[in-house]
Design an enzyme around this catalytic site. Structure first.
Site, PDB file in Angstrom:
ATOM      1  N   GLY A  12       0.812  -1.218   0.000  1.00 50.46           N
ATOM      2  CA  GLY A  12       0.000   0.000   0.000  1.00 50.46           C
ATOM      3  C   GLY A  12       0.844   1.266   0.000  1.00 50.46           C
ATOM      4  O   GLY A  12       2.079   1.220   0.055  1.00 50.46           O
ATOM      5  N   VAL A  14       1.166   3.597   2.354  1.00 46.67           N
ATOM      6  CA  VAL A  14       1.918   3.830   3.591  1.00 46.67           C
ATOM      7  C   VAL A  14       2.981   2.746   3.787  1.00 46.67           C
ATOM      8  O   VAL A  14       4.126   3.031   4.148  1.00 46.67           O
ATOM      9  CB  VAL A  14       0.951   3.888   4.808  1.00 46.67           C
ATOM     10  CG1 VAL A  14       1.726   4.011   6.117  1.00 46.67           C
ATOM     11  CG2 VAL A  14      -0.017   5.048   4.660  1.00 46.67           C
ATOM     12  N   SER A  40      -1.989 -10.497  -3.114  1.00 42.15           N
ATOM     13  CA  SER A  40      -0.691  -9.916  -3.506  1.00 42.15           C
ATOM     14  C   SER A  40       0.453 -10.930  -3.470  1.00 42.15           C
ATOM     15  O   SER A  40       1.605 -10.564  -3.742  1.00 42.15           O
ATOM     16  CB  SER A  40      -0.337  -8.748  -2.585  1.00 42.15           C
ATOM     17  OG  SER A  40      -1.257  -7.723  -2.763  1.00 42.15           O
ATOM     18  N   CYS A 130      -3.261  11.428   9.857  1.00 40.27           N
ATOM     19  CA  CYS A 130      -2.272  12.260   9.141  1.00 40.27           C
ATOM     20  C   CYS A 130      -2.438  13.752   9.424  1.00 40.27           C
ATOM     21  O   CYS A 130      -1.447  14.468   9.642  1.00 40.27           O
ATOM     22  CB  CYS A 130      -2.361  11.992   7.645  1.00 40.27           C
ATOM     23  SG  CYS A 130      -4.040  11.785   7.046  1.00 40.27           S
ATOM     24  N   GLN A 157      -6.821  18.299   2.184  1.00 33.91           N
ATOM     25  CA  GLN A 157      -6.157  16.996   2.264  1.00 33.91           C
ATOM     26  C   GLN A 157      -6.093  16.295   0.907  1.00 33.91           C
ATOM     27  O   GLN A 157      -7.079  16.222   0.179  1.00 33.91           O
ATOM     28  CB  GLN A 157      -6.864  16.111   3.302  1.00 33.91           C
ATOM     29  CG  GLN A 157      -6.786  16.701   4.706  1.00 33.91           C
ATOM     30  CD  GLN A 157      -7.473  15.885   5.784  1.00 33.91           C
ATOM     31  OE1 GLN A 157      -8.188  16.440   6.615  1.00 33.91           O
ATOM     32  NE2 GLN A 157      -7.281  14.575   5.804  1.00 33.91           N
ATOM     33  N   SER A 160      -4.152  10.859  -1.604  1.00 33.95           N
ATOM     34  CA  SER A 160      -3.392   9.694  -1.121  1.00 33.95           C
ATOM     35  C   SER A 160      -3.768   9.344   0.318  1.00 33.95           C
ATOM     36  O   SER A 160      -3.528   8.227   0.764  1.00 33.95           O
ATOM     37  CB  SER A 160      -1.888   9.930  -1.227  1.00 33.95           C
ATOM     38  OG  SER A 160      -1.545  11.099  -0.523  1.00 33.95           O
ATOM     39  N   PRO A 186     -17.766   8.891  -9.427  1.00 35.86           N
ATOM     40  CA  PRO A 186     -17.226   8.823  -8.065  1.00 35.86           C
ATOM     41  C   PRO A 186     -17.454   7.450  -7.450  1.00 35.86           C
ATOM     42  O   PRO A 186     -18.500   6.836  -7.662  1.00 35.86           O
ATOM     43  CB  PRO A 186     -18.029   9.888  -7.311  1.00 35.86           C
ATOM     44  CG  PRO A 186     -18.573  10.782  -8.352  1.00 35.86           C
ATOM     45  CD  PRO A 186     -18.743   9.955  -9.589  1.00 35.86           C
ATOM     46  N   ARG A 236     -11.304  17.480   1.247  1.00 37.74           N
ATOM     47  CA  ARG A 236     -10.476  16.724   0.282  1.00 37.74           C
ATOM     48  C   ARG A 236     -10.261  17.589  -0.962  1.00 37.74           C
ATOM     49  O   ARG A 236     -11.223  18.168  -1.485  1.00 37.74           O
ATOM     50  CB  ARG A 236     -11.207  15.430  -0.092  1.00 37.74           C
ATOM     51  CG  ARG A 236     -10.377  14.485  -0.925  1.00 37.74           C
ATOM     52  CD  ARG A 236      -9.296  13.792  -0.131  1.00 37.74           C
ATOM     53  NE  ARG A 236      -9.841  12.780   0.772  1.00 37.74           N
ATOM     54  CZ  ARG A 236      -9.112  12.192   1.724  1.00 37.74           C
ATOM     55  NH1 ARG A 236      -7.843  12.502   1.912  1.00 37.74           N
ATOM     56  NH2 ARG A 236      -9.664  11.286   2.504  1.00 37.74           N
ATOM     57  N   HIS A 243      -0.710  17.214   2.600  1.00 39.47           N
ATOM     58  CA  HIS A 243      -1.878  17.835   3.228  1.00 39.47           C
ATOM     59  C   HIS A 243      -1.512  19.259   3.679  1.00 39.47           C
ATOM     60  O   HIS A 243      -0.402  19.486   4.172  1.00 39.47           O
ATOM     61  CB  HIS A 243      -2.273  17.067   4.497  1.00 39.47           C
ATOM     62  CG  HIS A 243      -2.942  15.750   4.258  1.00 39.47           C
ATOM     63  ND1 HIS A 243      -3.185  15.213   3.017  1.00 39.47           N
ATOM     64  CD2 HIS A 243      -3.441  14.856   5.161  1.00 39.47           C
ATOM     65  CE1 HIS A 243      -3.808  14.038   3.161  1.00 39.47           C
ATOM     66  NE2 HIS A 243      -3.964  13.803   4.446  1.00 39.47           N
ATOM     67  N   ASN A 316       1.703  13.684   3.741  1.00 40.42           N
ATOM     68  CA  ASN A 316       0.828  12.864   4.599  1.00 40.42           C
ATOM     69  C   ASN A 316       1.240  11.409   4.659  1.00 40.42           C
ATOM     70  O   ASN A 316       0.931  10.702   5.608  1.00 40.42           O
ATOM     71  CB  ASN A 316      -0.622  12.964   4.118  1.00 40.42           C
ATOM     72  CG  ASN A 316      -0.784  12.664   2.652  1.00 40.42           C
ATOM     73  OD1 ASN A 316      -0.292  13.387   1.799  1.00 40.42           O
ATOM     74  ND2 ASN A 316      -1.457  11.568   2.345  1.00 40.42           N
TER      75      ASN A 316
HETATM   76  N1  LIG Z   1      -2.571   7.404   3.505  1.00 38.34           N
HETATM   77  C1  LIG Z   1      -2.440   8.168   4.589  1.00 38.34           C
HETATM   78  O1  LIG Z   1      -2.139   9.386   4.510  1.00 38.34           O
HETATM   79  C2  LIG Z   1      -2.619   7.559   5.947  1.00 38.34           C
HETATM   80  C3  LIG Z   1      -2.257   8.312   7.050  1.00 38.34           C
HETATM   81  C4  LIG Z   1      -2.414   7.777   8.313  1.00 38.34           C
HETATM   82  C5  LIG Z   1      -2.941   6.517   8.444  1.00 38.34           C
HETATM   83  N2  LIG Z   1      -3.298   5.781   7.352  1.00 38.34           N
HETATM   84  C6  LIG Z   1      -3.826   4.442   7.568  1.00 38.34           C
HETATM   85  O2  LIG Z   1      -2.880   3.467   7.114  1.00 38.34           O
HETATM   86  C7  LIG Z   1      -3.561   2.309   6.656  1.00 38.34           C
HETATM   87  C8  LIG Z   1      -3.112   2.000   5.231  1.00 38.34           C
HETATM   88  O3  LIG Z   1      -3.375   3.104   4.375  1.00 38.34           O
HETATM   89  P1  LIG Z   1      -2.844   3.198   2.884  1.00 38.34           P
HETATM   90  O4  LIG Z   1      -3.081   4.600   2.476  1.00 38.34           O
HETATM   91  O5  LIG Z   1      -1.484   2.637   2.766  1.00 38.34           O
HETATM   92  O6  LIG Z   1      -3.878   2.210   2.121  1.00 38.34           O
HETATM   93  P2  LIG Z   1      -3.680   1.437   0.722  1.00 38.34           P
HETATM   94  O7  LIG Z   1      -2.753   2.172  -0.167  1.00 38.34           O
HETATM   95  O8  LIG Z   1      -5.073   1.184   0.244  1.00 38.34           O
HETATM   96  O9  LIG Z   1      -2.994   0.037   1.130  1.00 38.34           O
HETATM   97  C9  LIG Z   1      -3.655  -0.905   1.951  1.00 38.34           C
HETATM   98  C10 LIG Z   1      -2.715  -2.034   2.303  1.00 38.34           C
HETATM   99  O10 LIG Z   1      -3.373  -2.904   3.219  1.00 38.34           O
HETATM  100  C11 LIG Z   1      -3.362  -4.244   2.686  1.00 38.34           C
HETATM  101  N3  LIG Z   1      -4.570  -4.948   3.107  1.00 38.34           N
HETATM  102  C12 LIG Z   1      -5.849  -4.509   3.040  1.00 38.34           C
HETATM  103  N4  LIG Z   1      -6.679  -5.456   3.544  1.00 38.34           N
HETATM  104  C13 LIG Z   1      -5.911  -6.500   3.911  1.00 38.34           C
HETATM  105  C14 LIG Z   1      -6.180  -7.776   4.494  1.00 38.34           C
HETATM  106  N5  LIG Z   1      -7.420  -8.172   4.797  1.00 38.34           N
HETATM  107  N6  LIG Z   1      -5.136  -8.587   4.759  1.00 38.34           N
HETATM  108  C15 LIG Z   1      -3.876  -8.218   4.466  1.00 38.34           C
HETATM  109  N7  LIG Z   1      -3.549  -7.025   3.910  1.00 38.34           N
HETATM  110  C16 LIG Z   1      -4.563  -6.170   3.647  1.00 38.34           C
HETATM  111  C17 LIG Z   1      -3.273  -4.057   1.194  1.00 38.34           C
HETATM  112  O11 LIG Z   1      -2.776  -5.245   0.625  1.00 38.34           O
HETATM  113  P3  LIG Z   1      -3.217  -5.708  -0.868  1.00 38.34           P
HETATM  114  O12 LIG Z   1      -2.425  -4.824  -1.817  1.00 38.34           O
HETATM  115  O13 LIG Z   1      -2.802  -7.130  -0.910  1.00 38.34           O
HETATM  116  O14 LIG Z   1      -4.683  -5.489  -0.948  1.00 38.34           O
HETATM  117  C18 LIG Z   1      -2.290  -2.891   1.112  1.00 38.34           C
HETATM  118  O15 LIG Z   1      -0.986  -3.354   1.312  1.00 38.34           O
HETATM  119  C19 LIG Z   1      -5.058   2.615   6.799  1.00 38.34           C
HETATM  120  O16 LIG Z   1      -5.508   2.117   8.045  1.00 38.34           O
HETATM  121  C20 LIG Z   1      -5.098   4.141   6.803  1.00 38.34           C
HETATM  122  O17 LIG Z   1      -6.230   4.639   7.471  1.00 38.34           O
HETATM  123  C21 LIG Z   1      -3.135   6.272   6.099  1.00 38.34           C
END
Ligand SMILES: NC(=O)c1ccc[n+]([C@@H]2O[C@H](COP(=O)([O-])OP(=O)(O)OC[C@H]3O[C@@H](n4cnc5c(N)ncnc54)[C@H](OP(=O)(O)O)[C@@H]3O)[C@@H](O)[C@H]2O)c1
Length: 340
Positions: A12, A14, A40, A130, A157, A160, A186, A236, A243, A316
């Site tokens: 993902g 992050v 994956s 974030c 924000q 991403s 959307p 957003r 952000h 972020n």
């Molecule tokens: N983006 C930000 O600015 C931000 C900031 C603070 C906190 N966060 C938090 O960080 C977390 C990840 O965010 P992201 O932006 O990186 O999301 P993302 O780009 O959508 O990536 C999600 C990741 O989680 C994995 N995943 C989802 N469901 C799963 C499951 N059931 N079992 C195993 N792996 C699973 C996905 O794997 P696959 O590729 O295999 O699906 C992918 O590696 C979220 O909780 C989000 O709220 C994000």
């Protein structure tokens, strides 16, 4: 001696940044595992000059691993973080699941690294939202000098913050505006995000606040000081990464803008970019890939007693998520695991 580190959600937005930052900061890693969902399996991610094969979170045994940096949604966290923590592996979680649990420290290392003392209660540490992370880095040094009473914040924000699907939606919708037949409705966002802005992040609560706005209120109180009043409007915008926040602060004591600028220049994690000329301020495109939280447009607010306005920008995916998680891992290593 290094640590055995697991990155959960390594495919993902992050998770990938976590791997980059662990490498950039030369975090002492003896062994590293990259996990994601079963779909994956077979894909690879980079860690410095190595490639790591993705392993399945569902069947991974955390026994014997020192720490797991979780960056998956709340549902997968709920299922797997407790079993990781029970097996003795300390979880540093990016989801919102544990942030408000009184037994779980919620940490921004520049602000409240001392909260790490509570880690053994559940073997889980929470990473903030974030938009909260970058704001509290700026608020803390000002609060220490002049005591903050109230904060009014409006956020801008990037997509991403909604994961890789959010970035794809902005990209596809923008293309679709120009290429007939490729229009995209959307899906991840509530309305069209290309060439638009949306005053809703996360779901609505009973009182009309959105959950994202509520998170900024609750997390600022937990991390900095429960007496600080915060009111937020989270929006957003069609920016890929970075952000921004327009922050209005009311203090108990008078603090002039020059002293505020000096305090922020010396504060950890902050870069002041504040020239009163065209372009003399930070915008998201310059901040992407950086560690700092950038502060600009520092000026007194004459409409209230002891008021100050500022503009705050940060990556972020870095300070808002992956960097903060790695900084927590550093504190955990230095203050807890080395003394175990
Ligand atoms: N983006 C930000 O600015 C931000 C900031 C603070 C906190 N966060 C938090 O960080 C977390 C990840 O965010 P992201 O932006 O990186 O999301 P993302 O780009 O959508 O990536 C999600 C990741 O989680 C994995 N995943 C989802 N469901 C799963 C499951 N059931 N079992 C195993 N792996 C699973 C996905 O794997 P696959 O590729 O295999 O699906 C992918 O590696 C979220 O909780 C989000 O709220 C994000």
């Amino acid at each position: 001696m290094g640590y055995k580190v697991v990155v959960v959600g390594a495919t993902g937005n992050v998770g990938r940044e976590m791997l980059n930052i662990l490498d950039e900061r030369q975090f002492p890693v003896d062994e590293i595992a990259a996990l994601a969902s079963r779909k994956s399996l077979g894909t690879e991610v980079s860690f410095g000059d190595k490639t790591l094969k993705i392993r399945d979170l569902a069947t991974f045994d955390f026994t014997g691993w020192d720490m797991a940096l979780f960056a998956v949604g709340s549902e997968a966290t709920k299922e797997h973080a407790p079993r990781a923590a029970k097996s003795g592996c300390v979880v540093i979680d990016n989801s919102s699941l544990y942030r408000y649990d009184p037994e779980v420290p919620l940490i921004v290392p520049e602000v409240n690294a001392h909260a790490i003392e509570g880690v053994r209660r559940k073997n889980i540490i929470a990473n903030p939202n974030c938009s909260t992370a970058q704001m509290v880095v700026a608020l803390k040094p000002l609060h220490d000098r002049a005591r903050i009473r109230r904060v009014v914040v409006s956020t801008y924000q990037s997509v991403s913050g909604a994961g890789k699907e959010g970035m794809d939606e902005l990209w596809d919708q923008t293309k679709g505006m120009y290429v007939p037949g490729q229009e995209r409705a959307p899906d991840k966002f509530q309305k069209q995000i290309a060439f638009n802005i949306i005053p809703q992040i996360d779901v609505f609560m009973e009182d009309g606040m959105t959950k994202e706005e509520w998170k900024m209120v609750a997390e600022t109180k937990k991390i900095v000081d429960p007496s600080i009043k915060v009111t937020a409007t989270c929006v957003r915008v069609p920016v890929f990464v970075g952000h921004c926040e327009a922050i209005n602060i009311e203090f108990e004591d008078f603090l002039d803008e020059d002293e505020a600028r000096d305090i922020l220049r010396q504060a950890p994690g902050i870069m002041v970019v504040d020239k009163r000329e065209a372009g003399g301020y930070a915008t998201p495109v310059e901040c992407v890939g950086d560690y700092a939280t950038f502060i600009s447009r520092i000026r007194e607010d004459w409409t209230i007693e002891n008021g100050l306005n500022l503009w705050c920008v940060s990556d972020n995916l870095r300070k808002g998520a992956a960097l903060n998680a790695v900084q927590i891992a550093e504190v955990l290593g230095n203050r807890v695991l080395q003394h175990a």
